[in-house]
Motif scaffolding. Structure first.
Motif, mmCIF file in Angstrom:
data_model
loop_
_atom_site.group_PDB
_atom_site.id
_atom_site.type_symbol
_atom_site.label_atom_id
_atom_site.label_comp_id
_atom_site.label_asym_id
_atom_site.label_seq_id
_atom_site.Cartn_x
_atom_site.Cartn_y
_atom_site.Cartn_z
ATOM 1 N N UNK A 91 0.882 -1.161 0.000
ATOM 2 C CA UNK A 91 0.000 0.000 0.000
ATOM 3 C C UNK A 91 0.926 1.220 0.000
ATOM 4 N N UNK A 141 3.492 2.093 2.873
ATOM 5 C CA UNK A 141 2.879 2.051 4.213
ATOM 6 C C UNK A 141 2.803 0.644 4.787
ATOM 7 N N UNK A 170 2.386 -6.998 2.304
ATOM 8 C CA UNK A 170 2.227 -8.377 2.767
ATOM 9 C C UNK A 170 3.438 -9.227 2.374
ATOM 10 N N UNK A 213 -6.868 6.570 1.690
ATOM 11 C CA UNK A 213 -5.544 6.752 2.300
ATOM 12 C C UNK A 213 -4.422 6.353 1.352
ATOM 13 N N UNK A 214 -4.741 6.155 0.080
ATOM 14 C CA UNK A 214 -3.693 5.917 -0.909
ATOM 15 C C UNK A 214 -3.340 4.458 -1.150
ATOM 16 N N UNK A 215 -3.822 3.555 -0.315
ATOM 17 C CA UNK A 215 -3.433 2.158 -0.466
ATOM 18 C C UNK A 215 -4.544 1.291 -1.024
ATOM 19 N N UNK A 216 -5.508 1.926 -1.631
ATOM 20 C CA UNK A 216 -6.761 1.274 -1.993
ATOM 21 C C UNK A 216 -6.673 0.223 -3.080
ATOM 22 N N UNK A 271 -7.091 -3.125 -2.805
ATOM 23 C CA UNK A 271 -6.424 -4.413 -2.547
ATOM 24 C C UNK A 271 -7.415 -5.524 -2.875
ATOM 25 N N UNK A 275 -10.530 -3.010 2.526
ATOM 26 C CA UNK A 275 -9.332 -3.309 1.733
ATOM 27 C C UNK A 275 -9.400 -2.702 0.336
ATOM 28 N N UNK A 276 -10.593 -2.598 -0.195
ATOM 29 C CA UNK A 276 -10.710 -2.065 -1.555
ATOM 30 C C UNK A 276 -10.760 -0.537 -1.555
ATOM 31 N N UNK A 281 -10.697 1.740 1.474
ATOM 32 C CA UNK A 281 -10.167 2.509 2.603
ATOM 33 C C UNK A 281 -11.090 3.657 2.976
#
Lengths: 318, 318
Positions: A71, A80, A83, A153-156, A158, B250-251, B253
């Motif tokens: 992320x 950030x 895994x 938050x920028x890590x979206x 997943x 997770x997708x 945030x």
């Protein structure tokens, strides 16, 4: 006179792939490294080495772009959380540009792959597209209204850590039954191994007999060679992938879902069962409108996308 | 002189709730109807009747807003597809404004609920928020960058039809193991019934003995009354809800995930186990930043949101 060439690097959970990429997106001077299991210090050293190796072949590069399985706060260039690599909390862009003496761009690896596919690959022209990269894990990227979606938050996005089997197998993220645990390259290897143990005289079983574990790559090769058991494994993984894509379709109604990463070597052996599941389990009308396609850049989409990030930095210095 | 009042209508899979809503979002003259099992013609007639009933109490309304459990093309005002009501392909806005002689607005019911919560409820001020409404089914809405997200074809964010249990129980959409099949009000009733059959002497068992089926509402009431078995059912449903919310986290945030619909009557009995699952199964750092809250408008969020849609139409005639 600058050549317009940059270096693109795609760091996965197992392998790192680098290349010098020109303005027509042709790749030169590929460099591969196995990075699985490295500590943070060694990993960053290998990344620097790989850039130096590519620069030795092509000294005149304007920037370096990285796709990493983290992320990433794209504004700050900070990793950030990750895994598959020890990159939690690393100020990646600042650190790498200091060490390399070159402008550096960094983003999530699947975001980079989606950038390549949307600018010049299977998602060309799409305003709404999703990307899943099947490798050691599963990366996810989303294009919404023509823009890369990053989450609040920028890590979206997943997408690989979407739970599709609530009590399913353990995932490397600590959860269970994530799409990644069912449909990644690693899952192909794991399921191939389970099948092989049940039938030691099959091609899969004999392949396992000769080594400690089966890789997703080997299972995929055996499937292409016609081994029925290996084909069944890919079909089963393809159906799990289809459940994940059905979810993406129901939530986003994308025009296209692009499947990339190393495991897309399975091609239609994965995509055909996936499409069937989407057709039967996703909602009308989006299920009939979505295209599900292999990445045109194949397993190099992440590297080419990382290079595109670097080209953007050269054009718009930060 | 216009009062600024409008009619808001929330049509679910079982019940319809209408009300006259004023500019301070206070609700007057509520009207309820059971609409489960009605055919399309009868359903549309009931909707017209309900508006006439509300207008009899408050003649001076400027518009009517509908939230319906459909994939709605918001530009055209057409219901493209619907799992719970016979509204596939209905040109809803045109048809209703013709019959009512009033401006009509229509959107997906969960989108309407999210609108209410984001303008004046639990998602006030959030730029990125998700809404799930637990009723007969599960509706989903998403706010991205302050805008309602509609998917590429307008029917997007069907969060309730996200598969979280790949071989799980049948869902009314034809798929299996959708969040809706595990965590809707209907699922609370079904799981309560299964528990009751196993223990006919429990409070749940005695409640079932007295009627044909258990509703999610009755199970929830028994849980609030302290019945352990009913509480276990809500905790189990809360954990499934948590898996769905973990996926959303997770997708996307999001800053906040708002839970509404009739079944939010379960309150913390549902939300506490859901939060625990999100804390243990979603990814860092988004899992620590998200707030998971009950709808401040409770099960009237959809109706108030439908009224807000109507107010927007009065302000900006189409």
């Amino acid at each position: 006179m600058p050549t317009g060439r940059v270096i693109g690097i795609d760091a996965g959970g197992t392998k790192l792939l680098a290349g010098v990429v020109d303005e027509r997106l042709l790749v030169h001077h590929r460099v591969h490294r196995v990075i699985r299991g490295l500590g943070q210090r060694k990993l960053l050293e290998v990344m620097v080495e790989v850039v130096e190796e590519a620069r030795a072949a092509e000294p005149d590069v304007g920037a370096v772009g990285f796709g990493i399985p983290s992320r990433v706060d794209a504004d700050l260039g900070v990793s950030e959380g990750s895994v598959h690599l020890p990159l939690d909390g690393v100020p990646f862009r600042a650190l790498m540009s200091e060490r390399l003496g070159l402008p550096v761009a960094v983003d999530n690896d699947a975001n980079a792959a989606l950038l390549a596919e949307s600018r010049a690959g299977a998602a060309r022209g799409a305003r709404c597209a999703a990307m899943v990269t099947l490798g050691t894990g599963i990366g996810g990227g989303l294009l919404i209204d023509g823009e890369l979606f990053r989450g609040n938050y920028g890590g979206g996005a997943e997408l690989g850590h979407m739970i599709v089997d609530i009590d399913g197998p353990e995932c490397s993220c600590g959860s269970r039954g994530c799409l990644e645990a069912l449909a990644s390259g690693s899952a192909i290897g794991r399921l191939g191994e389970e099948a092989a143990r049940k039938a030691p005289d099959s091609a899969l079983g004999r392949a396992l007999g000769a080594r400690e574990e089966l890789s997703g790559r080997l299972v995929t090769e055996l499937a292409h060679d016609g081994d029925e058991m290996a084909r069944d494994v890919l079909a089963s993984v393809g159906r799990s992938l289809g459940a994940g894509i059905a979810n993406i379709v129901n939530i986003f109604e994308p025009q296209v879902v692009v499947v990339g990463g190393g495991a897309i070597a399975g091609g239609e052996l994965l995509l055909e069962p996936a499409r069937k599941v989407v057709a039967s389990r996703a909602l009308y009308p989006a299920r009939d409108r979505v295209r599900i396609a292999a990445a045109e850049f194949g397993d190099e989409a992440g590297m080419v996308g990382a290079a595109l990030l670097a080209m953007d930095v050269v054009r718009t210095p930060y």
